[in-house]
Structures are given as structure tokens and as C-alpha cells.
Design an enzyme around this catalytic site. Structure first.
Site, PDB file in Angstrom:
ATOM      1  N   LYS A 108      -9.045  -4.201   4.654  1.00 42.07           N
ATOM      2  CA  LYS A 108      -7.920  -3.387   4.171  1.00 42.07           C
ATOM      3  C   LYS A 108      -6.606  -4.120   4.353  1.00 42.07           C
ATOM      4  O   LYS A 108      -6.276  -4.599   5.443  1.00 42.07           O
ATOM      5  CB  LYS A 108      -7.847  -2.071   4.959  1.00 42.07           C
TER       6      LYS A 108
HETATM    7  C1  E4P Z   1      -8.398   5.885   4.832  1.00 43.57           C
HETATM    8  O1  E4P Z   1      -8.717   4.819   4.354  1.00 43.57           O
HETATM    9  C2  E4P Z   1      -7.021   6.251   5.151  1.00 43.57           C
HETATM   10  O2  E4P Z   1      -6.487   5.356   6.072  1.00 43.57           O
HETATM   11  C3  E4P Z   1      -6.947   7.677   5.640  1.00 43.57           C
HETATM   12  O3  E4P Z   1      -7.661   8.484   4.727  1.00 43.57           O
HETATM   13  C4  E4P Z   1      -5.540   8.211   5.865  1.00 43.57           C
HETATM   14  O4  E4P Z   1      -5.575   9.589   6.108  1.00 43.57           O
HETATM   15  P1  E4P Z   1      -4.333  10.419   6.673  1.00 43.57           P
HETATM   16  O5  E4P Z   1      -3.242  10.414   5.653  1.00 43.57           O
HETATM   17  O6  E4P Z   1      -4.890  11.792   6.896  1.00 43.57           O
HETATM   18  O7  E4P Z   1      -3.886   9.746   7.935  1.00 43.57           O
END
Ligand code: E4P
Length: 282
Positions: A108
Site C-alpha cells: 500500500k
Molecule cells: C483499508 O485499506 C483502509 O485503510 C481502511 O478501510 C480505512 O478505514 P477507516 O476510514 O474506517 O479508518
């Protein structure tokens, strides 16, 4: 069902629980804030002990290896550390290291200009990537353009719907808009609906036939318990008072650096990931 289901969690115990609940699990996404929430990291933090830089990375690696061992055929997203000062080169070095942790890693990177520079270079090396903190159609177009030539499904873009909802915009519109825009493309980028907070997000993402949904166990559980049904076009998403995000005509054929990818929620998200992570380091 076209949509793949991922768990959004930094805890391998939940990987196991979700696998048992669904009978399958296509993958898992992690991020710095989720790793910080792991029960062992929290226990250490609460007892007043901090991690060194090396210890926290070793901890992240161990957690990722445990997740990968539970879903060896799945996709496991591992996020680089990045704050506003982190250069593309530093992200590239971290990505190459993290990519060796497990055979099923998707690395990522943030959807910032440094993140996209890194994505451009790493996708050409064949690395599988997940461009995170995406909040606009133009950012998704830039992800597409920066990674052109990558294999089908090797690149994910993660639009964050819950965080758009939090400020009154209908995050689900962004998903629909990106899915529509990508219809003109070659399919090398998959749309990963992220920041899913509830059952309605989950059902609407299924109805839109997004490629992937990542969701916390609490949003997967009611769907699993109701028989894992895919809603049809008669499902009406309760958008309430959220304001619509209009579709924009954006060509996917520009040079990736020509798109306007600035978004304040990307900057804020980067800051929050970094501060959660740094709070454990002493
Ligand atoms: C996943 O890849 C993301 O980092 C995650 O869904 C973020 O979620 P949030 O906005 O609830 O922190």
C-alpha cells in the site's frame, strides 16, 4: 459473485474468525492504525513500554506472516510508513523490503504525488500495489495512468467511503463514479471499496459490483449471518442527508502527473496513520 471479500483488520485472530464465518476469505487489508490496535501492541503500550523503529517493523512483519499463513491464497495488503515528508525513494525501499515478507503481498502506497511516483516505478517492476487514501475520481484516474502496463488485478485503488460520509459527502457515489470511469480502461486496476463502516456500505458496494470490498468483521458478520446474499438493483441505499458527488468526464489517457490529485482528506489520513504509528515508538 464478482466481488471479492477482504477483512480490514490488523489482527490475525480476526482473520481466522472471518474465515470460519464465511467459509472463505479472499484477502485482508492492514494499515498503521489497525496494526497499532492489535491486542499485543496495545498491551505493550498500556504497560508503558514503547517499541523501537526496528521492533515495530518486526512486529508488523510477524503479524503479516501470521495473516498470510491463514489465507495463503489470498491477497494481503501491507502499508509503507509515509508522512508529508516521505520521498518516493524511501517508499520504494520500504516496499521492496515488505514485499519479501510474504508471497501474497500487495504493497500500500498513498495516493500522493510521491506515492504515485513510487507506484509508477514499482508497477513496472511487476510489484502488486494498493493505492490507498483515495478520495476523488481524479486521483483514481492518476492511479490508472501511473500503473499502465501492470497485469490485470495487480493494482488496487482504495477509495475511502466512510471518511467522505463523515464530512457529509456520499462516499458510495465515488465508488460508482470510479467503477463507471474505469469501464473505458483495460481492467488493470481493481476498485477496492475501503473505509466501510456498516452493513449498508457493504450491501451497496456489492450491488455496484465493485471488484473488492474490505470491511471490518462487524460489517461482514451481519451479511454472513443473513446468508451472504448479493443485493439486486431493487436495493435502495439509504444515503440520508449525504450530498451527492457528481460524475466527472475524465480521460484515462493523460500522463499520470497531469491529474490534480490533491485532496485534504489524503493529507489528513497520512498524518493520522503516521501519528498513530509514531505514538508506539519511543
Ligand atoms: C483499508 O485499506 C483502509 O485503510 C481502511 O478501510 C480505512 O478505514 P477507516 O476510514 O474506517 O479508518
Amino acid at each position: 459473485m464478482k466481488t471479492k471479500i477482504f477483512l480490514d483488520s490488523g489482527d490475525p485472530a480476526e482473520t481466522k474468525q472471518t474465515l470460519d464465518l464465511l467459509g472463505y476469505l479472499d484477502g485482508q487489508t492492514t494499515n498503521p492504525s489497525l496494526i497499532v490496535k492489535h491486542p499485543d501492541a496495545q498491551a505493550r503500550f498500556q504497560s508503558g513500554q514503547k517499541f523501537s523503529q526496528q521492533e515495530i517493523l518486526d512486529f508488523y512483519k510477524k503479524v503479516i506472516q501470521q495473516i498470510s499463513a491463514i489465507i495463503p491464497a489470498g491477497s494481503v495488503s501491507v502499508e509503507v510508513y509515509a508522512d508529508a515528508q516521505t520521498t518516493a525513494q524511501t517508499m520504494i525501499e520500504q516496499a521492496r523490503e515488505m514485499n519479501q515478507w510474504i508471497p501474497n503481498a500487495w504493497i500500500k502506497l498513498p495516493t500522493t504525488s510521491e506515492g504515485l511516483k513510487a507506484a509508477h516505478e514499482l508497477s513496472q517492476e511487476g510489484m502488486r500495489l494498493n493505492l490507498t487514501l483515495c478520495f476523488s475520481q481524479e486521483q483514481a484516474a492518476a492511479v490508472y495512468a501511473a500503473t499502465k502496463g501492470a497485469g490485470k488485478g495487480d493494482i488496487f485503488v482504495s477509495p475511502f467511503i466512510g471518511r467522505l460520509d463523515d464530512r457529509g459527502e456520499n462516499g458510495m457515489d465515488l465508488i460508482a463514479n470510479i467503477v463507471k470511469m474505469y469501464q473505458a480502461g483495460d481492467g488493470h486496476v481493481e476498485v477496492l471499496t475501503a473505509s466501510v463502516r456498516n452493513q449498508d456500505h457493504f450491501l451497496e458496494a456489492l450491488r455496484l459490483q465493485t471488484d473488492i470490498i474490505t470491511a471490518p468483521l462487524k460489517a461482514i458478520q451481519p451479511w454472513a449471518e443473513a446468508g451472504q446474499k448479493v443485493p439486486g438493483n431493487d436495493y435502495i441505499y439509504p444515503k440520508g442527508a449525504l450530498s451527492s458527488i457528481p460524475y466527472q468526464e475524465i480521460s484515462l489517457d493523460q500522463d499520470w502527473s497531469a491529474y490534480n490529485i490533491q485532496h485534504d482528506l489524503t493529507d489528513k489520513g497520512l498524518e493520522k496513520f503516521a501519528s498513530d504509528w509514531n505514538a508506539l515508538i519511543g
